[in-house]
Design a protein around this motif. Sequence first.
Motif, PDB file in Angstrom:
ATOM      1  N   ILE A  45      20.861  24.855  19.059  1.00  0.00           N
ATOM      2  CA  ILE A  45      20.330  24.734  20.392  1.00  0.00           C
ATOM      3  C   ILE A  45      20.626  23.190  20.965  1.00  0.00           C
ATOM      4  O   ILE A  45      20.736  23.039  22.137  1.00  0.00           O
ATOM      5  N   SER A  46      20.707  22.372  20.292  1.00  0.00           N
ATOM      6  CA  SER A  46      20.881  20.914  20.367  1.00  0.00           C
ATOM      7  C   SER A  46      22.426  20.878  20.947  1.00  0.00           C
ATOM      8  O   SER A  46      22.576  20.375  22.204  1.00  0.00           O
ATOM      9  N   VAL A  47      23.475  21.652  20.384  1.00  0.00           N
ATOM     10  CA  VAL A  47      24.706  21.541  21.102  1.00  0.00           C
ATOM     11  C   VAL A  47      24.680  22.441  22.457  1.00  0.00           C
ATOM     12  O   VAL A  47      25.323  21.587  23.359  1.00  0.00           O
ATOM     13  N   ALA A  48      24.064  23.449  22.284  1.00  0.00           N
ATOM     14  CA  ALA A  48      23.926  24.111  23.540  1.00  0.00           C
ATOM     15  C   ALA A  48      23.261  23.120  24.889  1.00  0.00           C
ATOM     16  O   ALA A  48      23.901  23.228  25.994  1.00  0.00           O
ATOM     17  N   ALA A  49      22.390  22.579  24.379  1.00  0.00           N
ATOM     18  CA  ALA A  49      21.617  21.481  25.466  1.00  0.00           C
ATOM     19  C   ALA A  49      22.504  20.503  25.847  1.00  0.00           C
ATOM     20  O   ALA A  49      22.650  20.328  26.957  1.00  0.00           O
TER      21      ALA A  49
END
Length: 487
Positions: free
Chosen positions: A38-42
């Motif tokens: 999720i951090s990468v996607a954000a």
Amino acid sequence: MDSVASLQLVIPEIVLSLAGLALLLVAAWAGDKASRAISVAACVALGAAFFLVAPSVCAGAAGPDTSAFFGQFRADAFAGFAKLMIFAASGAVLVIAPTYFERLGAMRAEFPVLVLFAALGMSVMVSATDLMTLYIGLELNSLSAYVLAAFLRSDSRSAEAGLKYFVLGALASGILLFGMSLTYGFAGTTSFAGIRASLDGGLSMGALFGLVFVLAGLAFKISAVPFHMWTPDVYEGAPTPVTAFFASAPKVAALALTARVSLDAFGTEVDAWRQIVIFAALASIVVGALGAIGQSNIKRLLAYSSINNVGFILIGLACATQAGASAMLVYLAIYVAMTIGSFVAVLMLKDENGAPLEAISDLAGLSRTRPALAWALMALMFSLAGIPPLFGFWGKFVVFQAAVEADLIVLAAIGIAASVIGAFYYIKIVKVMFFDEPAGTAHGKSDWAHWVLLAICAAAVSPLGYLLNQVLGSLADGAAATLFLTA
């Protein structure tokens, strides 16, 4: 302007909104084990928003074609310049946060989502050209920030930071809302252009009170004296990645918003608000410098450093000129690099077990135990102090130059004198690292992402930063010019 054209101007905000909602669903279904993904996607969403905004900054977008939703939102170059800094700082925080929280067993899938929604709120803030849009963006950012400050639920310091930030933030929001109500009551409109037109004939006593309360509410958001009391406690108690976030992106958004409100909505009444800004600037410089001297915790010291730097940036606003606004933006860009780099260095200070070290005494002899970290931190500290030839000197130089050109020579002289006081505590940190006997505590290994970010920030504030000077100055001049177009 029709709805389609308005929606085209807010595509970066739409991207962040949809990404935030989608990742919130992923967090609910996949749980904390998906927090890294999720951090990468954000980060990807923030990167997409960054590149969507960049063309408007390079083109110096201005005029009626940048106005959306019947004048409530403006996607001009000024807003775009601030958004680039906001998105870059938010992305940097998402890069450094996972390692910190995973060591504590506190990484939650909601963290990147909260940062994303905070960035969305800040993006709306800097484009706001109506009091209603201003408040919506500010509250979206604030509600996310309150949760981020108290993110370590098992840590009493984090819980205390979140509570203090919430209580004082609610007070500031109330003050701001009261000022907006007074302004609307006496101007008859919430539009910045309408307020400017209605006040062109003079400022009534009621409108003056509205102006004072609006600036007081915004002063809290930028942690300017005398509304700075929350900053040291919140910066110390909040998790270090969150503190890095608070000290960079929201600071850019609040200062850009303050500049737009002052120069756009109240642009015809410069004499009414200039004395308030000058007082806040000088008080912030002095209080920030003197308050940092006795600190033993490096996060609290950086909190006072943040207050000090806000004072210098407000000198640019006090000029009420295009050169002053441009100097603000240049200073902010350099400040973001210095702040992110400083907090990344703090995150890298760990003992052998990986526990974070925050005491300045733990830096003793760092040049002999971790020389690369010590040299990078020294460059950042000297740059924050404004010592040439580091790039931080240029930020102070352009601000003081704008003040002199605006005939605010006394203000510039006092600011220069006060900057000497601030240099003391930055040099003290360098002295501890290079001349004290090693404390033997900072032996923890650092993540490669931290090293990459630290190297980028250290290179940006080094003399190499001057290679970007022409591009940075040109973009800042173009962005500042949009604030001074006839409404």
